[in-house]
Design a protein around this motif. Sequence first.
Motif, PDB file in Angstrom:
ATOM      1  N   VAL A 108      14.691   3.545  20.417  1.00 15.22           N
ATOM      2  CA  VAL A 108      14.024   2.331  19.947  1.00 15.22           C
ATOM      3  C   VAL A 108      13.512   2.482  18.508  1.00 15.22           C
ATOM      4  CG1 VAL A 108      11.747   2.953  20.865  1.00 15.22           C
ATOM      5  CG2 VAL A 108      12.348   0.547  20.598  1.00 15.22           C
ATOM      6  N   PHE A 109      13.080   3.702  18.137  1.00 18.16           N
ATOM      7  CA  PHE A 109      12.587   3.930  16.779  1.00 18.16           C
ATOM      8  C   PHE A 109      13.726   3.790  15.768  1.00 18.16           C
ATOM      9  CE2 PHE A 109       9.813   6.559  19.548  1.00 18.16           C
ATOM     10  CZ  PHE A 109       8.642   5.856  19.344  1.00 18.16           C
ATOM     11  N   ASP A 110      14.886   4.297  16.136  1.00 15.99           N
ATOM     12  CA  ASP A 110      16.058   4.203  15.277  1.00 15.99           C
ATOM     13  C   ASP A 110      16.429   2.740  15.010  1.00 15.99           C
ATOM     14  OD1 ASP A 110      18.202   5.273  13.791  1.00 15.99           O
ATOM     15  OD2 ASP A 110      19.569   5.017  15.482  1.00 15.99           O
ATOM     16  N   PHE A 111      16.269   1.914  16.013  1.00 13.61           N
ATOM     17  CA  PHE A 111      16.550   0.478  15.865  1.00 13.61           C
ATOM     18  C   PHE A 111      15.626  -0.135  14.812  1.00 13.61           C
ATOM     19  CE2 PHE A 111      15.630  -3.958  16.793  1.00 13.61           C
ATOM     20  CZ  PHE A 111      16.884  -4.511  16.995  1.00 13.61           C
ATOM     21  N   PHE A 112      14.329   0.118  14.926  1.00 13.62           N
ATOM     22  CA  PHE A 112      13.374  -0.494  14.005  1.00 13.62           C
ATOM     23  C   PHE A 112      13.427   0.148  12.611  1.00 13.62           C
ATOM     24  CE2 PHE A 112      11.762  -2.047  17.998  1.00 13.62           C
ATOM     25  CZ  PHE A 112      11.279  -3.305  17.683  1.00 13.62           C
ATOM     26  N   GLU A 113      13.936   1.351  12.520  1.00 15.17           N
ATOM     27  CA  GLU A 113      14.085   2.007  11.215  1.00 15.17           C
ATOM     28  C   GLU A 113      15.267   1.438  10.426  1.00 15.17           C
ATOM     29  OE1 GLU A 113      12.417   6.368  12.801  1.00 15.17           O
ATOM     30  OE2 GLU A 113      14.529   6.098  12.245  1.00 15.17           O
ATOM     31  N   ARG A 114      16.272   0.949  11.123  1.00 13.25           N
ATOM     32  CA  ARG A 114      17.521   0.560  10.459  1.00 13.25           C
ATOM     33  C   ARG A 114      17.771  -0.933  10.352  1.00 13.25           C
ATOM     34  NH1 ARG A 114      21.545   3.717  14.100  1.00 13.25           N
ATOM     35  NH2 ARG A 114      22.994   2.292  13.075  1.00 13.25           N
ATOM     36  N   VAL A 115      17.281  -1.726  11.275  1.00 10.72           N
ATOM     37  CA  VAL A 115      17.562  -3.168  11.282  1.00 10.72           C
ATOM     38  C   VAL A 115      16.640  -3.896  10.320  1.00 10.72           C
ATOM     39  CG1 VAL A 115      17.534  -5.270  12.689  1.00 10.72           C
ATOM     40  CG2 VAL A 115      18.452  -3.148  13.639  1.00 10.72           C
ATOM     41  N   ASN A 116      17.191  -4.852   9.583  1.00  3.93           N
ATOM     42  CA  ASN A 116      16.415  -5.675   8.669  1.00  3.93           C
ATOM     43  C   ASN A 116      15.473  -6.560   9.492  1.00  3.93           C
ATOM     44  OD1 ASN A 116      15.448  -7.716   6.953  1.00  3.93           O
ATOM     45  ND2 ASN A 116      17.280  -7.665   5.677  1.00  3.93           N
ATOM     46  N   ALA A 125      19.738 -12.806  12.800  1.00  3.28           N
ATOM     47  CA  ALA A 125      19.296 -11.638  13.569  1.00  3.28           C
ATOM     48  C   ALA A 125      20.504 -10.851  14.073  1.00  3.28           C
ATOM     49  CB  ALA A 125      18.421 -12.071  14.744  1.00  3.28           C
ATOM     50  N   VAL A 126      21.508 -11.563  14.553  1.00  2.00           N
ATOM     51  CA  VAL A 126      22.719 -10.902  15.054  1.00  2.00           C
ATOM     52  C   VAL A 126      23.411 -10.144  13.924  1.00  2.00           C
ATOM     53  CG1 VAL A 126      25.005 -11.253  16.072  1.00  2.00           C
ATOM     54  CG2 VAL A 126      23.058 -12.608  16.880  1.00  2.00           C
ATOM     55  N   GLU A 127      23.517 -10.786  12.761  1.00  3.53           N
ATOM     56  CA  GLU A 127      24.160 -10.143  11.609  1.00  3.53           C
ATOM     57  C   GLU A 127      23.413  -8.880  11.193  1.00  3.53           C
ATOM     58  OE1 GLU A 127      24.429 -13.084   8.590  1.00  3.53           O
ATOM     59  OE2 GLU A 127      25.900 -14.305   9.683  1.00  3.53           O
ATOM     60  N   ALA A 128      22.076  -8.934  11.237  1.00  8.53           N
ATOM     61  CA  ALA A 128      21.266  -7.769  10.854  1.00  8.53           C
ATOM     62  C   ALA A 128      21.522  -6.601  11.802  1.00  8.53           C
ATOM     63  CB  ALA A 128      19.781  -8.148  10.866  1.00  8.53           C
ATOM     64  N   ILE A 129      21.622  -6.888  13.103  1.00 10.28           N
ATOM     65  CA  ILE A 129      21.860  -5.835  14.094  1.00 10.28           C
ATOM     66  C   ILE A 129      23.269  -5.266  13.945  1.00 10.28           C
ATOM     67  CG2 ILE A 129      22.056  -5.345  16.569  1.00 10.28           C
ATOM     68  CD1 ILE A 129      19.902  -7.555  16.989  1.00 10.28           C
ATOM     69  N   VAL A 130      24.253  -6.155  13.785  1.00  9.17           N
ATOM     70  CA  VAL A 130      25.650  -5.731  13.648  1.00  9.17           C
ATOM     71  C   VAL A 130      25.834  -4.888  12.386  1.00  9.17           C
ATOM     72  CG1 VAL A 130      28.028  -6.512  13.290  1.00  9.17           C
ATOM     73  CG2 VAL A 130      26.578  -7.637  14.994  1.00  9.17           C
ATOM     74  N   ASN A 131      25.215  -5.312  11.283  1.00  8.56           N
ATOM     75  CA  ASN A 131      25.324  -4.564  10.021  1.00  8.56           C
ATOM     76  C   ASN A 131      24.743  -3.157  10.159  1.00  8.56           C
ATOM     77  OD1 ASN A 131      26.563  -6.672   8.678  1.00  8.56           O
ATOM     78  ND2 ASN A 131      24.647  -7.514   7.858  1.00  8.56           N
ATOM     79  N   ALA A 132      23.602  -3.057  10.839  1.00 11.20           N
ATOM     80  CA  ALA A 132      22.978  -1.750  11.037  1.00 11.20           C
ATOM     81  C   ALA A 132      23.867  -0.850  11.893  1.00 11.20           C
ATOM     82  CB  ALA A 132      21.606  -1.912  11.694  1.00 11.20           C
ATOM     83  N   ARG A 133      24.497  -1.431  12.908  1.00  8.51           N
ATOM     84  CA  ARG A 133      25.414  -0.665  13.767  1.00  8.51           C
ATOM     85  C   ARG A 133      26.643  -0.209  12.982  1.00  8.51           C
ATOM     86  NH1 ARG A 133      25.912  -1.110  19.424  1.00  8.51           N
ATOM     87  NH2 ARG A 133      27.910  -0.087  18.993  1.00  8.51           N
ATOM     88  N   ASP A 134      27.178  -1.103  12.154  1.00 13.03           N
ATOM     89  CA  ASP A 134      28.373  -0.768  11.377  1.00 13.03           C
ATOM     90  C   ASP A 134      28.109   0.378  10.403  1.00 13.03           C
ATOM     91  OD1 ASP A 134      29.862  -2.682  12.655  1.00 13.03           O
ATOM     92  OD2 ASP A 134      29.636  -4.211  11.096  1.00 13.03           O
ATOM     93  N   LYS A 135      26.918   0.382   9.830  1.00 13.26           N
ATOM     94  CA  LYS A 135      26.585   1.401   8.827  1.00 13.26           C
ATOM     95  C   LYS A 135      26.205   2.743   9.440  1.00 13.26           C
ATOM     96  CE  LYS A 135      24.973  -1.877   5.294  1.00 13.26           C
ATOM     97  NZ  LYS A 135      23.790  -2.353   4.515  1.00 13.26           N
ATOM     98  N   GLY A 136      25.444   2.697  10.513  1.00 11.87           N
ATOM     99  CA  GLY A 136      24.907   3.955  11.046  1.00 11.87           C
ATOM    100  C   GLY A 136      25.296   4.296  12.469  1.00 11.87           C
ATOM    101  N   GLY A 137      26.151   3.486  13.087  1.00 14.41           N
ATOM    102  CA  GLY A 137      26.572   3.762  14.462  1.00 14.41           C
ATOM    103  C   GLY A 137      25.554   3.288  15.484  1.00 14.41           C
ATOM    104  N   LYS A 138      25.741   3.722  16.712  1.00 14.08           N
ATOM    105  CA  LYS A 138      24.861   3.298  17.798  1.00 14.08           C
ATOM    106  C   LYS A 138      23.415   3.730  17.551  1.00 14.08           C
ATOM    107  CE  LYS A 138      28.302   3.261  21.530  1.00 14.08           C
ATOM    108  NZ  LYS A 138      28.630   3.776  22.887  1.00 14.08           N
ATOM    109  N   PHE A 139      22.490   2.933  18.052  1.00 13.21           N
ATOM    110  CA  PHE A 139      21.073   3.263  17.909  1.00 13.21           C
ATOM    111  C   PHE A 139      20.718   4.386  18.873  1.00 13.21           C
ATOM    112  CE2 PHE A 139      21.371  -1.328  16.862  1.00 13.21           C
ATOM    113  CZ  PHE A 139      21.049  -1.229  15.522  1.00 13.21           C
ATOM    114  N   LYS A 140      20.080   5.414  18.347  1.00 14.34           N
ATOM    115  CA  LYS A 140      19.737   6.580  19.156  1.00 14.34           C
ATOM    116  C   LYS A 140      18.588   6.297  20.119  1.00 14.34           C
ATOM    117  CE  LYS A 140      21.087   9.725  15.390  1.00 14.34           C
ATOM    118  NZ  LYS A 140      21.304   8.668  14.362  1.00 14.34           N
TER     119      LYS A 140
END
Length: 261
Positions: A32-40, A15-30
């Motif tokens: 709550v919707f952005d979080f669920f759109e990008r995280v595996n 779970a941590v890796e999925a969140i970190v990977n999403a942050r690395d690729k797209g930057g900070k989450f704008k």
Amino acid sequence: IRFGLGGIKGVGDTAVEAIVNARDKGGKFKDVFDFFERVNLSSCNKKAIESLVYGGAFDNIGGITREQFFATGKKGTTMIEVLMRYGNMYQESKSSMQNSLFGDMGVEIQKPTIDKAAPWDNLYKLRNEKDVVGMYISAHPLDSYRVLLKAMNATNISELQNNEEFLAKYAPGTNLNFGGIVTSSEEKIGMKSGKPYIVMEVEDFSGSHSFTIAGKLFPVYRNMFLANSFVLISGEIKERYQRKEDKDAGKPVEYSFSINK
């Protein structure tokens, strides 16, 4: 306070890796919707998200409170489940678009409405926070009693954690006050006496300690020392009961903190 996501109970490495990977690729989450759109969401599952919410990980992401995540809709599903369904649909649609002739077009899926929810009791919120993080971060249950504890000259409970140093510091007959929140309370029966007593864990800003309520105090205070109750304990340093044979043998007198009320 920075606290590693991997240290939150229920949030695994995947779970941590999925969140970190999403942050690395797209930057900070704008939001709550952005979080669920990008995280595996296969790696960061419902249990992990629940723990993240309890730990306050979404507090500053905007647009949703902790209690709203757990609010139940008309169909009996929580907002976490609704958001996960939205996220999965968004990601599946995005993947399909990228593999089609219309890959340059944006994904258009209606975002769910976040319903209002009754605010959580502060104690409930903090208890869940501590359950997953191991400490209070956003506040402390005793914050509103801080001035009172100071006025009552309450001794830090952490001093009781080293009994030898504690008894060396306070002479027999010394009266002391301890204040805190009861984090657990259990009624037991004495093996030899057959009489009931209570063992409770009390926590203040400095630490926690186990106190025992027995004898004449038990029927008077048994209903006051329930879990999540705020208590002020008064007592004094007294001589422990010593058997006659021990006294005759010249054994040194032992002292302990004895609760009066």
